[in-house]
Design a protein around this motif. Sequence first.
Motif, PDB file in Angstrom:
ATOM      1  N   PHE A 116      13.704 -20.562 -34.748  1.00 54.72           N
ATOM      2  CA  PHE A 116      13.400 -19.995 -33.524  1.00 54.72           C
ATOM      3  C   PHE A 116      13.075 -18.743 -33.488  1.00 54.72           C
ATOM      4  N   ILE A 117      12.196 -18.070 -32.793  1.00 59.01           N
ATOM      5  CA  ILE A 117      11.830 -16.819 -32.725  1.00 59.01           C
ATOM      6  C   ILE A 117      12.668 -16.112 -31.660  1.00 59.01           C
ATOM      7  N   THR A 118      13.213 -14.752 -32.082  1.00 60.67           N
ATOM      8  CA  THR A 118      14.038 -13.909 -31.029  1.00 60.67           C
ATOM      9  C   THR A 118      13.110 -12.695 -30.801  1.00 60.67           C
ATOM     10  N   PRO A 119      13.227 -11.952 -29.686  1.00 66.04           N
ATOM     11  CA  PRO A 119      12.787 -10.747 -29.434  1.00 66.04           C
ATOM     12  C   PRO A 119      12.697  -9.846 -30.643  1.00 66.04           C
ATOM     13  N   ASP A 120      14.084  -9.977 -31.267  1.00 63.66           N
ATOM     14  CA  ASP A 120      14.184  -8.942 -32.503  1.00 63.66           C
ATOM     15  C   ASP A 120      13.302  -9.195 -33.545  1.00 63.66           C
ATOM     16  N   ASP A 121      12.924 -10.548 -33.808  1.00 61.90           N
ATOM     17  CA  ASP A 121      11.701 -10.743 -34.660  1.00 61.90           C
ATOM     18  C   ASP A 121      10.477 -10.074 -34.448  1.00 61.90           C
ATOM     19  N   ILE A 122      10.122 -10.153 -33.158  1.00 62.45           N
ATOM     20  CA  ILE A 122       8.784  -9.663 -32.681  1.00 62.45           C
ATOM     21  C   ILE A 122       8.975  -7.911 -32.635  1.00 62.45           C
ATOM     22  N   LYS A 123       9.876  -7.474 -32.561  1.00 63.96           N
ATOM     23  CA  LYS A 123      10.153  -6.041 -32.655  1.00 63.96           C
ATOM     24  C   LYS A 123      10.177  -5.736 -34.126  1.00 63.96           C
ATOM     25  N   ALA A 124      10.555  -6.249 -35.126  1.00 66.32           N
ATOM     26  CA  ALA A 124      10.542  -6.098 -36.353  1.00 66.32           C
ATOM     27  C   ALA A 124       9.231  -5.997 -37.007  1.00 66.32           C
ATOM     28  N   LEU A 125       8.304  -7.042 -36.490  1.00 70.59           N
ATOM     29  CA  LEU A 125       6.957  -7.279 -36.960  1.00 70.59           C
ATOM     30  C   LEU A 125       5.945  -6.329 -36.443  1.00 70.59           C
TER      31      LEU A 125
END
Length: 335
Positions: free
Chosen positions: A289-298
Amino acid sequence: MSLPQHHPQAVAEQQWSFTPSPAGQALLAVRSEVAKAVVGQDSTVTGLLIALLAGGHVLLEGVPGVAKTLLVRALSTALSLDTKRVQFTPDLMPGDVTGSLIYDAGTSAFTFREGPVFTNILLADEINRTPPKTQASLLEAMEEHQVSVDGVSRRLPSPFMVAATQNPVEYEGTYPLPEAQLDRFLLKLTMDLPGRDEEIEVIRRHSMGFDPQDLHAAGVRAVAGAAELEQARREVSQVGVAAEILAYVVDLVRATRTAPSFALGVSPRGATAILKSARAYAWLSGRGFITPDDIKALALPTLRHRVALRPEAEMDGVAVDDILRSILATVPVPR
């Protein structure tokens, strides 16, 4: 700390948890293999893997001598994929990249001679040194994974990825990539100079006889292939995305369109690019699953080449990455 069972994130973890297949585990080992040849570029290696998993392309920006070519060669060796390198120059013609029709005197007919684009990983070295006409020859290949010559479409090998490089400090005699072509790159990765300890390790390896042309001697071996990559892509496509994450991505890209320093904000294609790259990143992190931290990292590597500064912001020395970081700090994060 464990979450309550009814917590939305806990529910998501239960719903989208998965165990990577043996093929996926093999792909995760690629980073270790590449590190045998390239020092201090772990984030760039991860970015290239994300692009391969998401079926995208990468723009590599860095000064000469930071191992851009070696990195791509080591990656293709670890994945047992074919790679070709094209040095983009002002006199390079589109047919030199895509291929062209050659007259065969023996058969009195024209036959198609494949260009270097018919490979798995194409290293387009200094892509901004060739005129727009030749740059545009890659657009169909990048978008549709095919080449059309004389009205006939020819499929490219699968997987296919363009890893294009450009020098960030030398602009004399260059042709900046137009927005339409920049938008075709999933990620723009910046390759910085190594730190002191990393540079010492580079010099030590060379003093011990490391030969960049002989990756097998350096111990780089194939740990995955096209079949494993295809399996990993299927697993990535199963990574779950909550409705709150989708809304967060949309809020981020819409914020770029109203930022005072930007003349051009991110299009909906940029939003889908964040989603695709974050899915691959979550999978590489062992999550379904995707977390907000994944979005921030990319966010930075996915968006930095999809925006354009206003002239006055450029004159003031405003950096695109700084504006994007400010947007990340102000857009509310889903809880």
